[in-house]
Write an enzyme that holds these catalytic residues in place. Structure first.
Site, PDB file in Angstrom:
ATOM      1  N   CYS A 289      83.574  22.223  21.043  1.00  0.00           N
ATOM      2  CA  CYS A 289      84.203  23.506  21.407  1.00  0.00           C
ATOM      3  C   CYS A 289      85.619  23.639  20.859  1.00  0.00           C
ATOM      4  CB  CYS A 289      84.202  23.690  22.918  1.00  0.00           C
ATOM      5  SG  CYS A 289      82.539  23.749  23.585  1.00  0.00           S
TER       6      CYS A 289
ATOM      7  N   HIS B 120      89.460  29.517  24.215  1.00  0.00           N
ATOM      8  CA  HIS B 120      88.035  29.197  24.169  1.00  0.00           C
ATOM      9  C   HIS B 120      87.391  29.834  25.402  1.00  0.00           C
ATOM     10  CE1 HIS B 120      84.263  27.240  23.977  1.00  0.00           C
ATOM     11  NE2 HIS B 120      84.505  26.351  24.913  1.00  0.00           N
TER      12      HIS B 120
ATOM     13  N   ASN C 133      79.515  30.884  26.575  1.00  0.00           N
ATOM     14  CA  ASN C 133      80.249  29.862  25.829  1.00  0.00           C
ATOM     15  C   ASN C 133      79.553  29.637  24.486  1.00  0.00           C
ATOM     16  OD1 ASN C 133      81.387  27.525  24.826  1.00  0.00           O
ATOM     17  ND2 ASN C 133      81.363  26.434  26.785  1.00  0.00           N
TER      18      ASN C 133
HETATM   19  O1  UT7 Z   1      83.040  24.459  26.365  1.00  0.00           O
HETATM   20  C1  UT7 Z   1      83.214  23.114  26.618  1.00  0.00           C
HETATM   21  C2  UT7 Z   1      83.941  22.902  27.862  1.00  0.00           C
HETATM   22  N1  UT7 Z   1      83.113  23.216  28.975  1.00  0.00           N
HETATM   23  C3  UT7 Z   1      83.623  23.798  30.020  1.00  0.00           C
HETATM   24  O2  UT7 Z   1      84.795  24.131  29.982  1.00  0.00           O
HETATM   25  C4  UT7 Z   1      82.801  23.950  31.258  1.00  0.00           C
HETATM   26  C5  UT7 Z   1      83.591  23.501  32.438  1.00  0.00           C
HETATM   27  N2  UT7 Z   1      82.916  23.597  33.708  1.00  0.00           N
HETATM   28  C6  UT7 Z   1      82.580  24.762  34.286  1.00  0.00           C
HETATM   29  O3  UT7 Z   1      82.715  25.827  33.706  1.00  0.00           O
HETATM   30  C7  UT7 Z   1      82.090  24.718  35.716  1.00  0.00           C
HETATM   31  O4  UT7 Z   1      82.265  23.422  36.205  1.00  0.00           O
HETATM   32  C8  UT7 Z   1      80.592  25.132  35.878  1.00  0.00           C
HETATM   33  C9  UT7 Z   1      80.454  26.632  35.685  1.00  0.00           C
HETATM   34  C10 UT7 Z   1      79.759  24.370  34.899  1.00  0.00           C
HETATM   35  C11 UT7 Z   1      80.123  24.803  37.304  1.00  0.00           C
HETATM   36  O5  UT7 Z   1      80.975  25.381  38.269  1.00  0.00           O
HETATM   37  P1  UT7 Z   1      81.532  24.488  39.483  1.00  0.00           P
HETATM   38  O6  UT7 Z   1      82.240  25.398  40.376  1.00  0.00           O
HETATM   39  O7  UT7 Z   1      82.322  23.358  38.880  1.00  0.00           O
HETATM   40  O8  UT7 Z   1      80.224  23.978  40.195  1.00  0.00           O
HETATM   41  P2  UT7 Z   1      79.684  22.484  40.385  1.00  0.00           P
HETATM   42  O9  UT7 Z   1      79.236  21.896  39.096  1.00  0.00           O
HETATM   43  O10 UT7 Z   1      80.651  21.696  41.204  1.00  0.00           O
HETATM   44  O11 UT7 Z   1      78.413  22.781  41.262  1.00  0.00           O
HETATM   45  C12 UT7 Z   1      78.513  23.428  42.533  1.00  0.00           C
HETATM   46  C13 UT7 Z   1      77.095  23.651  43.060  1.00  0.00           C
HETATM   47  C14 UT7 Z   1      76.194  22.428  42.960  1.00  0.00           C
HETATM   48  O12 UT7 Z   1      75.395  22.388  44.099  1.00  0.00           O
HETATM   49  P3  UT7 Z   1      75.723  21.377  45.320  1.00  0.00           P
HETATM   50  O13 UT7 Z   1      75.714  20.013  44.708  1.00  0.00           O
HETATM   51  O14 UT7 Z   1      77.090  21.794  45.792  1.00  0.00           O
HETATM   52  O15 UT7 Z   1      74.612  21.639  46.278  1.00  0.00           O
HETATM   53  C15 UT7 Z   1      75.340  22.716  41.764  1.00  0.00           C
HETATM   54  O16 UT7 Z   1      74.088  22.075  41.823  1.00  0.00           O
HETATM   55  O17 UT7 Z   1      76.451  24.682  42.291  1.00  0.00           O
HETATM   56  C16 UT7 Z   1      75.168  24.212  41.869  1.00  0.00           C
HETATM   57  N3  UT7 Z   1      74.802  24.860  40.617  1.00  0.00           N
HETATM   58  C17 UT7 Z   1      74.170  26.042  40.559  1.00  0.00           C
HETATM   59  N4  UT7 Z   1      73.729  26.872  41.516  1.00  0.00           N
HETATM   60  C18 UT7 Z   1      73.139  28.015  41.131  1.00  0.00           C
HETATM   61  C19 UT7 Z   1      75.027  24.416  39.362  1.00  0.00           C
HETATM   62  N5  UT7 Z   1      74.551  25.308  38.480  1.00  0.00           N
HETATM   63  C20 UT7 Z   1      74.005  26.324  39.187  1.00  0.00           C
HETATM   64  C21 UT7 Z   1      73.368  27.524  38.840  1.00  0.00           C
HETATM   65  N6  UT7 Z   1      72.955  28.340  39.833  1.00  0.00           N
HETATM   66  N7  UT7 Z   1      73.168  27.895  37.561  1.00  0.00           N
END
Ligand code: UT7
Length: 323
Positions: free
Chosen positions: A114, A250, A280
């Site tokens: 990225c 980005h 993304n």
């Molecule tokens: O481009 C390269 C760099 N990449 C990035 O910059 C990405 C960086 N990360 C992010 O953008 C965010 O971390 C995400 C959008 C990927 C995730 O958001 P988050 O607020 O960090 O959520 P999380 O990973 O901590 O997950 C929270 C909950 C989890 O459930 P539990 O364990 O709390 O029960 C996940 O399983 O959300 C769940 N979850 C979803 N729920 C519904 C993860 N993906 C989904 C989904 N729909 N698609």
């Protein structure tokens, strides 16, 4: 006098197929509401079957050349930032060279995931500043839809395909930070974090593999490292965040974009945001946002822009450019 790499053309290309968040609800335990609120993404484009990274890159490049009123004969070098080249080799850049009908100069790919476009811009700047090239096409192009695990809701809803291109030209300017062109760059990587974001396949494992990400870990690094690299790049140019007209970040997550702007003391009115429409697109996201920002009438000649990105590696960096 200083030789500056000045942006003289921009262009972008997005594949025809648009996929809205709601489409994922049929196959995954997810909702439009979750994707929107956690990432800011509403829709993304996916390449058609048989449509490759170099196809999209060549289309974006053709538009950047037309925007500059130039042709492929006027270009000395092509750099494509991508992690999803058509083939293992030759480079996507040489494929673009062939598609543009360009038989001289040189072309190569840059792979910094990225952060790839920021790395490519920095390389192009060095080639121009050192007199090795006069005009360089710098392209970011990706088909991340080819490396998604469609059963992993934590990643497959986040990425999209597309391409953006800038044409840079060497110009002899005063040598102050009021010059147009690239004023400073800042590149970083730290391989200790290689397991936070990677593809679990490649040539030596005999598979294409799928993208794997510990999203919340990457998130933690992102806001801190992006604000820091942007401020370092500004500092190198003798400028401050208060001088910035546009952050063109980005486009991974609206919350990262907001957090970075806040850390830099800037308002969201100073940020070009396209994440809602493109998702993304990895190395393509910054040139896409620059081209769209210009098309929207946000980015104007003379504006001070800072671009910043982070991705797999971790690799991150920033470029300060006066448009
Ligand atoms: O481009 C390269 C760099 N990449 C990035 O910059 C990405 C960086 N990360 C992010 O953008 C965010 O971390 C995400 C959008 C990927 C995730 O958001 P988050 O607020 O960090 O959520 P999380 O990973 O901590 O997950 C929270 C909950 C989890 O459930 P539990 O364990 O709390 O029960 C996940 O399983 O959300 C769940 N979850 C979803 N729920 C519904 C993860 N993906 C989904 C989904 N729909 N698609």
């Amino acid at each position: 006098m200083t030789r500056r790499a000045v942006v003289v053309g921009t262009g972008h290309y997005l594949p025809e197929r648009v996929v809205k968040n709601a489409e994922f609800e049929a196959t995954l335990d997810t909702t439009d509401e979750w994707i929107r609120s956690r990432s800011g993404i509403e829709r993304r484009h996916f390449a058609a079957e048989g449509e490759t990274t170099s196809d999209m890159a060549a289309k974006a490049a053709t538009r950047a050349l037309a925007d500059a009123g130039l042709t492929a004969d006027d270009v000395d070098a092509i750099i494509v930032a991508t992690s999803t080249a058509d083939l293992t080799f030759p480079s996507a850049a040489t494929m673009v060279q062939s598609k543009l009908g360009m038989t001289k100069g040189f072309a190569f790919d840059v792979q910094a995931v990225c952060a790839g476009f920021v790395y490519a811009l920095s390389n192009a700047n060095a080639l121009i500043a050192s007199g090795q090239a006069e005009r360089v096409l710098v392209i970011g192009a990706e088909t991340f839809s080819r490396i998604m695990d469609w059963t992993d809701r934590g990643t497959c809803v986040l990425f999209g395909d597309g391409a953006g291109a800038l044409l840079l030209e060497g110009q002899e300017l005063a040598g102050t930070n009021k010059d147009r062109g690239i004023l400073s760059t800042d590149l970083n990587s730290d391989g200790r974090y290689k397991d936070l974001l990677y593809v679990d396949g490649g040539v030596s494992t005999q598979s294409t593999g799928h993208l794997r990400m510990q999203g919340n870990q990457v998130f933690r690094h992102a806001v801190e490292k992006l604000a820091s690299t942007a401020n370092t790049a500004l500092d190198k140019a003798g400028l401050a965040a208060s001088d910035v007209d546009w952050i063109v970040p980005h486009q991974a997550n609206i919350r990262i974009i907001q957090g970075t702007a806040k850390k830099m003391g800037l308002s969201m009115d100073n940020v070009v945001v396209t994440v809602q429409d493109h998702g993304n697109t990895s190395a393509a996201s910054i040139p896409l946002a620059l081209s769209v920002g210009k098309e929207r009438g946000q980015i104007k000649e003379g504006n001070l822009i800072v671009t910043e990105a982070i991705g797999g590696g971790l690799a991150w960096g920033a470029v300060v450019v006066r448009w």
